[in-house]
Motif scaffolding. Structure first.
Motif, mmCIF file in Angstrom:
data_model
loop_
_atom_site.group_PDB
_atom_site.id
_atom_site.type_symbol
_atom_site.label_atom_id
_atom_site.label_comp_id
_atom_site.label_asym_id
_atom_site.label_seq_id
_atom_site.Cartn_x
_atom_site.Cartn_y
_atom_site.Cartn_z
ATOM 1 N N ASN A 344 0.835 -1.211 0.000
ATOM 2 C CA ASN A 344 0.000 0.000 0.000
ATOM 3 C C ASN A 344 0.862 1.251 0.000
ATOM 4 O OD1 ASN A 344 -2.467 -1.188 -0.047
ATOM 5 N ND2 ASN A 344 -2.842 -1.045 2.156
ATOM 6 N N ALA A 345 1.872 1.260 0.895
ATOM 7 C CA ALA A 345 2.730 2.441 1.018
ATOM 8 C C ALA A 345 3.396 2.752 -0.321
ATOM 9 C CB ALA A 345 3.771 2.221 2.100
ATOM 10 N N LEU A 346 3.845 1.718 -1.008
ATOM 11 C CA LEU A 346 4.500 1.924 -2.302
ATOM 12 C C LEU A 346 3.491 2.374 -3.358
ATOM 13 C CD1 LEU A 346 6.800 -1.227 -2.228
ATOM 14 C CD2 LEU A 346 7.588 1.149 -2.260
ATOM 15 N N LYS A 347 2.288 1.761 -3.297
ATOM 16 C CA LYS A 347 1.253 2.071 -4.282
ATOM 17 C C LYS A 347 0.848 3.544 -4.219
ATOM 18 C CE LYS A 347 -2.086 -0.941 -3.593
ATOM 19 N NZ LYS A 347 -3.231 -1.858 -3.626
ATOM 20 N N PHE A 348 0.749 4.061 -2.986
ATOM 21 C CA PHE A 348 0.218 5.431 -2.827
ATOM 22 C C PHE A 348 1.314 6.470 -2.589
ATOM 23 C CE2 PHE A 348 -3.191 2.511 -1.613
ATOM 24 C CZ PHE A 348 -4.167 2.913 -2.511
ATOM 25 N N SER A 349 2.568 6.136 -2.958
ATOM 26 C CA SER A 349 3.675 7.084 -2.753
ATOM 27 C C SER A 349 4.144 7.684 -4.061
ATOM 28 C CB SER A 349 4.855 6.362 -2.108
ATOM 29 O OG SER A 349 4.706 6.338 -0.742
ATOM 30 N N PHE A 390 -13.569 -4.541 2.044
ATOM 31 C CA PHE A 390 -14.048 -3.937 0.785
ATOM 32 C C PHE A 390 -14.168 -2.420 0.834
ATOM 33 C CE2 PHE A 390 -15.715 -8.300 0.611
ATOM 34 C CZ PHE A 390 -15.089 -8.722 -0.558
ATOM 35 N N TYR A 391 -13.575 -1.791 1.855
ATOM 36 C CA TYR A 391 -13.664 -0.319 1.887
ATOM 37 C C TYR A 391 -12.449 0.269 1.187
ATOM 38 C CZ TYR A 391 -14.531 4.413 3.292
ATOM 39 O OH TYR A 391 -14.791 5.766 3.253
ATOM 40 N N ARG A 392 -12.711 1.154 0.237
ATOM 41 C CA ARG A 392 -11.622 1.815 -0.468
ATOM 42 C C ARG A 392 -11.869 3.314 -0.494
ATOM 43 N NH1 ARG A 392 -10.705 -1.006 -5.999
ATOM 44 N NH2 ARG A 392 -12.958 -1.006 -6.034
ATOM 45 N N VAL A 393 -10.781 4.065 -0.372
ATOM 46 C CA VAL A 393 -10.899 5.521 -0.390
ATOM 47 C C VAL A 393 -11.037 5.970 -1.836
ATOM 48 C CG1 VAL A 393 -9.732 7.683 0.200
ATOM 49 C CG2 VAL A 393 -9.448 5.666 1.645
ATOM 50 N N ASP A 394 -12.040 6.748 -2.099
ATOM 51 C CA ASP A 394 -12.218 7.375 -3.405
ATOM 52 C C ASP A 394 -11.928 6.424 -4.585
ATOM 53 O OD1 ASP A 394 -12.411 9.013 -5.547
ATOM 54 O OD2 ASP A 394 -10.694 10.290 -5.065
ATOM 55 N N GLY A 402 -5.616 -0.443 -8.311
ATOM 56 C CA GLY A 402 -6.155 -1.800 -8.178
ATOM 57 C C GLY A 402 -6.480 -2.113 -6.730
ATOM 58 N N GLY A 403 -6.783 -3.389 -6.453
ATOM 59 C CA GLY A 403 -7.089 -3.798 -5.079
ATOM 60 C C GLY A 403 -8.590 -3.795 -4.837
ATOM 61 N N TYR A 404 -8.995 -4.602 -3.835
ATOM 62 C CA TYR A 404 -10.425 -4.733 -3.540
ATOM 63 C C TYR A 404 -10.775 -4.246 -2.138
ATOM 64 C CZ TYR A 404 -10.681 -7.467 -7.800
ATOM 65 O OH TYR A 404 -10.629 -7.865 -9.098
ATOM 66 N N LEU A 406 -9.367 -5.225 0.677
ATOM 67 C CA LEU A 406 -9.362 -6.306 1.668
ATOM 68 C C LEU A 406 -8.058 -6.368 2.477
ATOM 69 C CD1 LEU A 406 -11.012 -9.134 -0.408
ATOM 70 C CD2 LEU A 406 -11.857 -8.238 1.758
ATOM 71 N N GLY A 407 -7.007 -5.749 1.910
ATOM 72 C CA GLY A 407 -5.671 -5.856 2.526
ATOM 73 C C GLY A 407 -5.652 -5.415 3.976
ATOM 74 N N LEU A 408 -6.156 -4.187 4.247
ATOM 75 C CA LEU A 408 -6.064 -3.654 5.609
ATOM 76 C C LEU A 408 -6.970 -4.402 6.587
ATOM 77 C CD1 LEU A 408 -5.791 0.194 5.004
ATOM 78 C CD2 LEU A 408 -4.012 -1.395 5.723
ATOM 79 N N SER A 409 -8.114 -4.895 6.073
ATOM 80 C CA SER A 409 -8.989 -5.650 6.979
ATOM 81 C C SER A 409 -8.298 -6.942 7.412
ATOM 82 C CB SER A 409 -10.358 -5.904 6.357
ATOM 83 O OG SER A 409 -10.369 -7.087 5.638
HETATM 84 P P1 ADP Z 1 -6.571 -2.266 -1.324
HETATM 85 O O1 ADP Z 1 -6.242 -3.683 -1.491
HETATM 86 O O2 ADP Z 1 -7.688 -1.788 -2.191
HETATM 87 O O3 ADP Z 1 -5.392 -1.358 -1.299
HETATM 88 P P2 ADP Z 1 -6.627 -1.923 1.509
HETATM 89 O O4 ADP Z 1 -7.561 -2.504 2.509
HETATM 90 O O5 ADP Z 1 -5.219 -2.338 1.597
HETATM 91 O O6 ADP Z 1 -7.251 -2.211 0.120
HETATM 92 O O7 ADP Z 1 -6.704 -0.357 1.631
HETATM 93 C C1 ADP Z 1 -7.963 0.298 1.707
HETATM 94 C C2 ADP Z 1 -7.850 1.695 1.164
HETATM 95 O O8 ADP Z 1 -7.055 2.477 2.035
HETATM 96 C C3 ADP Z 1 -7.181 1.755 -0.160
HETATM 97 O O9 ADP Z 1 -8.130 1.674 -1.181
HETATM 98 C C4 ADP Z 1 -6.514 3.116 -0.162
HETATM 99 O O10 ADP Z 1 -7.378 4.070 -0.706
HETATM 100 C C5 ADP Z 1 -6.298 3.414 1.290
HETATM 101 N N1 ADP Z 1 -4.892 3.270 1.679
HETATM 102 C C6 ADP Z 1 -4.312 2.195 2.258
HETATM 103 N N2 ADP Z 1 -2.998 2.412 2.517
HETATM 104 C C7 ADP Z 1 -2.742 3.652 2.075
HETATM 105 C C8 ADP Z 1 -1.558 4.479 2.051
HETATM 106 N N3 ADP Z 1 -0.381 4.057 2.545
HETATM 107 N N4 ADP Z 1 -1.664 5.726 1.552
HETATM 108 C C9 ADP Z 1 -2.845 6.177 1.091
HETATM 109 N N5 ADP Z 1 -3.982 5.455 1.077
HETATM 110 C C10 ADP Z 1 -3.944 4.214 1.554
#
Ligand code: ADP
Length: 445
Positions: A344-349, A390-394, A402-404, A406-409
């Protein structure tokens, strides 16, 4: 406004308990005042009763004066005082005495009625009637006392204070008992909100609160069944998806056209990750699939996970860490959690803001691993929800990444299974820090 005043104002506005308690006290006070006032006014206005009483007292007083005699005999008066509970004050040019020294002087008396034919005047002193009879040059004042003048004994005030405290205390506990189901329901609602659907509110009464508690428990049961059937469906679908996904992966290998192949492989990879995360989450829920704890060297584990991502833009660094840290962990699960956070950190950096920073720190009762990026950041209102499945920001943001959701849950479930937690601190535009905290009881020494 003082702080305690503000606090009491807050309690009054917010607490139904205090409102009810105050309501009871005010009602009791108003009732006492109204009833007392009603009888007081009722009797006081009853002039005929008072007039009759005064007339009879005057006649009686004449008899008493006759007995005391003229000139007045103090011995006789004393004997009468003792026998009848009436007191005498006598004033004449020759003598002036009283059967009780606490009797008020004649100047302190207020006359209410005069019977001139009988040569008598009547009134009340501190709610005790008195009669003044004039015979030649002698003035006889007869006091009709139920008990001597003077203050009430101190113990009577202590008794009164005790009784008042008892009534107020009794009403406090009664209201508290009455309102208890509301506290229990409130606790129940919070438990359900946190996903503890097994929680039952005790039904302690058969009144409206009892009914409400029963309905609440019924509702919690229904919600539990709904969630269970949803999870069951998700799990079944995920299981069913595994075989076609494997077949698609194999089939994709045979595709000639390179760009389409890569796209399909990417999609298959994402679907596979989702299915794995769902199944993994579910396994963590069940007793059988819960953790396999083993003594693990955490620093080495983190370094190993980081190593796999050092080539990814903008890179990952372990900026601070103790030499070694032994903890009882499920290293497979912790590895998944770390990987999810790093990905996630790499994806959103963004590369221009520098690499992801990982820190390991230990305090007396926790071990913390923080993963800080300098990327997009997460809006405050989303920060509490990103750990939900299944919660995703914007969605427009995540369309590219990408992603669904589920990672953080899954990270959260892994941490909860370790009796630890995951927290986020984030600011839009500055980046996010995810912190895993393990209780030290997992520590092996
Ligand atoms: P996904 O597999 O869709 O990334 P996650 O459960 O891992 O799902 O994350 C949920 C949401 O939290 C992501 O859709 C993203 O919008 C936000 N998010 C998670 N980690 C970060 C991060 N390091 N920086 C910014 N947004 C993040």
């Amino acid at each position: 406004m003082t702080e305690s005043f503000q606090k009491s104002q807050f309690l009054l506005r917010r607490s139904i308990f205090f409102k009810l308690f105050l309501f009871f006290l005010i009602t009791a006070f108003v009732l006492v005042v109204v009833i007392r006032g009603f009888f007081f006014l009722g009797i006081d206005r009853n002039h005929t009763f008072k007039a009759d009483l005064f007339k009879n007292l005057t006649r009686y007083s004449q008899q008493l004066v006759n007995e005391v005699g003229a000139p007045p005999d103090q011995e006789r008066a004393n004997a009468l005082a003792k026998e009848l509970g009436v007191q005498f004050r006598v004033n004449s040019p020759k003598q002036s005495w009283a059967t009780d020294q606490s009797l008020p002087p004649v100047t302190a008396l207020r006359i209410e009625q005069t019977f001139s034919d009988a040569g008598a005047q009547v009134g009340q002193f501190r709610r005790h009637p008195f009669v003044i009879v004039e015979r030649q040059d002698t003035q006889y004042i007869i006091f009709f006392l139920h008990r001597p003048f003077g203050e009430l004994p101190a113990w009577s005030f202590a008794l009164l204070a005790g009784l008042v405290a008892f009534v107020i205390g009794g009403s406090y506990f009664a209201v508290r008992r009455l309102i208890r189901p509301v506290y229990l329901l409130n606790k129940g609602v919070r438990e359900i909100a946190q996903g503890h659907f097994d929680h039952q509110v005790p039904v302690a009464s058969s009144d409206e609160f009892g009914e409400l508690s029963t309905s609440f428990n019924e509702m919690a049961k229904q919600v539990r069944e709904m969630v269970q059937s949803r999870d069951r469906l998700l799990l079944d679908v995920s299981h069913e998806l595994r075989s076609p996904l494997t077949r698609m992966k194999v089939a994709a290998e045979f595709i000639e056209n390179a760009p389409a192949k890569e796209k399909i492989q990417q999609e298959v990879y994402e679907l596979e990750t989702m299915v794995t995360e769902i199944l993994e989450s579910e396994r963590l829920k069940s007793q059988v699939g819960s953790l396999t704890l083993a003594e693990t060297e955490l620093v080495a584990l983190v370094q190993e996970v980081i190593k796999a991502y050092t080539d990814h833009d903008p890179g990952v660094q372990l900026t601070s860490s103790p030499e070694r840290l032994l903890l009882a962990l499920d290293h497979q699960r912790v590895r998944i959690a770390l990987r999810n956070l790093l990905e996630n950190a790499l994806k959103f950096s963004r590369s221009k803001f520098g690499p992801i920073q990982v820190r390991i720190a230990e305090s007396t009762n926790t071990v913390l691993i923080s993963i800080q990026d300098f990327g997009l950041g997460i809006p405050l209102e989303d920060q509490v929800r990103i750990f939900e499945p299944f919660y995703r920001v914007d969605p427009s943001r995540t369309r590219h990444t990408g992603g669904y959701g589920l990672g953080l849950s899954l990270v959260k479930k892994i941490m909860v299974a370790h009796s630890g937690e995951v927290r986020v601190a984030s600011e839009i535009g500055s980046g996010s820090t995810f912190t895993l905290s393990f209780p030290i009881k997992n520590r092996e020494v």
